[in-house]
Write a protein that holds these residues in place. Structure first.
Motif, PDB file in Angstrom:
ATOM      1  N   PRO A   1       0.817  -1.194   0.000  1.00 18.37           N
ATOM      2  CA  PRO A   1       0.000   0.000   0.000  1.00 18.37           C
ATOM      3  C   PRO A   1       0.858   1.254   0.000  1.00 18.37           C
ATOM      4  CG  PRO A   1       0.132  -0.892   2.224  1.00 18.37           C
ATOM      5  CD  PRO A   1       0.982  -1.772   1.346  1.00 18.37           C
ATOM      6  N   ALA A   2       0.482   2.241  -0.818  1.00 18.51           N
ATOM      7  CA  ALA A   2       1.119   3.556  -0.780  1.00 18.51           C
ATOM      8  C   ALA A   2       0.467   4.358   0.347  1.00 18.51           C
ATOM      9  CB  ALA A   2       0.900   4.251  -2.115  1.00 18.51           C
ATOM     10  N   GLY A   3       1.070   5.485   0.645  1.00 19.90           N
ATOM     11  CA  GLY A   3       0.516   6.357   1.697  1.00 19.90           C
ATOM     12  C   GLY A   3      -0.964   6.636   1.474  1.00 19.90           C
ATOM     13  N   ARG A   4      -1.324   6.855   0.189  1.00 20.43           N
ATOM     14  CA  ARG A   4      -2.731   7.205  -0.109  1.00 20.43           C
ATOM     15  C   ARG A   4      -3.673   6.039   0.213  1.00 20.43           C
ATOM     16  NH1 ARG A   4      -0.038   6.898  -5.312  1.00 20.43           N
ATOM     17  NH2 ARG A   4      -0.422   4.798  -6.104  1.00 20.43           N
ATOM     18  N   ASP A   5      -3.176   4.783   0.054  1.00 19.46           N
ATOM     19  CA  ASP A   5      -4.023   3.624   0.384  1.00 19.46           C
ATOM     20  C   ASP A   5      -4.201   3.534   1.904  1.00 19.46           C
ATOM     21  OD1 ASP A   5      -4.148   2.565  -2.361  1.00 19.46           O
ATOM     22  OD2 ASP A   5      -2.008   2.183  -2.075  1.00 19.46           O
ATOM     23  N   LEU A   6      -3.100   3.761   2.629  1.00 20.44           N
ATOM     24  CA  LEU A   6      -3.162   3.664   4.091  1.00 20.44           C
ATOM     25  C   LEU A   6      -4.042   4.769   4.670  1.00 20.44           C
ATOM     26  CD1 LEU A   6       0.599   2.842   4.548  1.00 20.44           C
ATOM     27  CD2 LEU A   6      -1.298   1.290   5.038  1.00 20.44           C
ATOM     28  N   ALA A   7      -4.056   5.916   3.969  1.00 21.51           N
ATOM     29  CA  ALA A   7      -4.858   7.040   4.475  1.00 21.51           C
ATOM     30  C   ALA A   7      -6.347   6.728   4.437  1.00 21.51           C
ATOM     31  CB  ALA A   7      -4.568   8.289   3.638  1.00 21.51           C
ATOM     32  N   ARG A   8      -6.753   5.723   3.635  1.00 22.50           N
ATOM     33  CA  ARG A   8      -8.185   5.397   3.523  1.00 22.50           C
ATOM     34  C   ARG A   8      -8.682   4.540   4.684  1.00 22.50           C
ATOM     35  NH1 ARG A   8      -7.179   3.975  -2.198  1.00 22.50           N
ATOM     36  NH2 ARG A   8      -7.178   5.972  -3.265  1.00 22.50           N
ATOM     37  N   GLY A   9      -7.773   4.151   5.596  1.00 24.61           N
ATOM     38  CA  GLY A   9      -8.230   3.358   6.740  1.00 24.61           C
ATOM     39  C   GLY A   9      -7.455   2.059   6.849  1.00 24.61           C
ATOM     40  N   PRO A  10      -7.779   1.243   7.860  1.00 27.59           N
ATOM     41  CA  PRO A  10      -6.957   0.070   8.185  1.00 27.59           C
ATOM     42  C   PRO A  10      -7.049  -1.075   7.176  1.00 27.59           C
ATOM     43  CG  PRO A  10      -8.871   0.188   9.619  1.00 27.59           C
ATOM     44  CD  PRO A  10      -8.898   1.425   8.783  1.00 27.59           C
TER      45      PRO A  10
END
Ligand code: IPD
Ligand code: CA
Ligand code: CA
Length: 274
Positions: A165-174
């Protein structure tokens, strides 16, 4: 009499040569710039870099393409859209800029040709390894040798290449941490190489069994999608909502690519957000 398909095949062969020559043309400048002092700028944030060499390489590639095939328009990562011809070129002058900027020798040039929404030719060139992956409507090659991919039958024998996951994927939640954890447990290995285009080329070569990405751009994937398909693998494209996309593959933001007849439904489900 040659029919339309013969014409198209001939055109795709010619465009493959143009794509490869354009990509190779910036090899000397990128090798000279690599690990030399350089200025790095951030674009959208600290995980999104650009250097003067990305821009210079793209200018050189675009000049080459428009001269070699004047009936062209170009969509480049750094320079946007130029020209108004029938063939659309997708240009990523350096895929893996973070690697390039940090002195890691894993990046490439990616050039693809699109005709009427179909990918018809592509070249991915690694200027450090001096390795060229290409495809047209008749096949796929690495340095002139035909590519035929083969994938592992089970996850525990398979290697995945992905920066997810990139930062943007992680920013969407767990959910990204959970799904990534499941892949890391189930598969032989999940490797983060830092060049999505090289990951597609390596999957086409059968050196990896699968690669996937989310939120991509047309220049990241155009060449690699065709190379995977023409090497006998599968490239499955999905919309942002996770719906399958079968035309204009380069415009679909999410994908999973499999070597040969490999199939890992859990990766497809992850990419689709299901
Ligand atoms: C990046 C690479 C990387 C992917 C990023 C892309 P760039 O392209 O393809 O593998 O994880 O999402 O932006 O910025 O180095 O051309
Ligand atoms: Ca890229
Ligand atoms: Ca780039």
């Amino acid at each position: 009499m040659p029919d339309h398909r013969d014409d198209l095949v001939g055109v795709s062969r010619r465009l493959r040569g143009v794509a490869a020559a354009a990509a190779r043309s910036v090899g000397p400048m990128l090798r000279e710039a690599f690990r030399a002092p350089l200025e790095v700028s951030v674009k959208t944030g600290p995980q999104d870099l650009v250097t003067e060499h990305d821009r210079a390489a793209e200018r050189t590639i675009v000049r080459h393409l428009l001269r070699a095939h004047p009936d062209s328009r170009v969509l480049g990562e750094e320079g946007g859209t130029q020209g108004a011809g029938r063939v659309l070129w997708l240009v990523d002058p350096i895929d893996g800029t973070t690697n390039f900027a940090h002195g890691l020798p894993h990046f490439c040039v990616s050039v693809a040709a699109v005709l009427d929404d179909d990918l018809v030719a592509g070249a991915i060139y690694d200027p450090i390894a001096e390795q060229m992956f290409t495809a047209d409507l008749t096949g796929a090659w690495r340095d002139g040798a035909p590519l035929r991919s083969r994938g592992a039958p089970t996850a525990d024998q398979a290697v995945i290449l992905s920066d997810y996951p990139a930062g943007r994927d992680l920013a969407r939640g767990p959910v990204a941490e959970v799904t990534f954890g499941a892949l890391a447990r189930e598969f032989r290995s999940v490797r983060r190489g830092g060049s999505g285009a090289l990951a597609l080329a390596y999957t086409a070569a059968g050196w990896a069994d699968c690669t996937f990405a989310t939120s991509t751009n047309p220049w990241d994937i155009g060449a690699g999608a065709l190379i995977v398909q023409q090497a006998g693998g599968r490239y499955l494209a999905f919309s942002a909502d996770g719906e399958p996309v079968t035309t204009a593959l380069h415009e679909a933001p999410n994908y999973v690519a499999f070597a040969g007849d490999a199939d890992y439904p859990q990766v497809t489900a992850l990419v689709r957000g299901r």
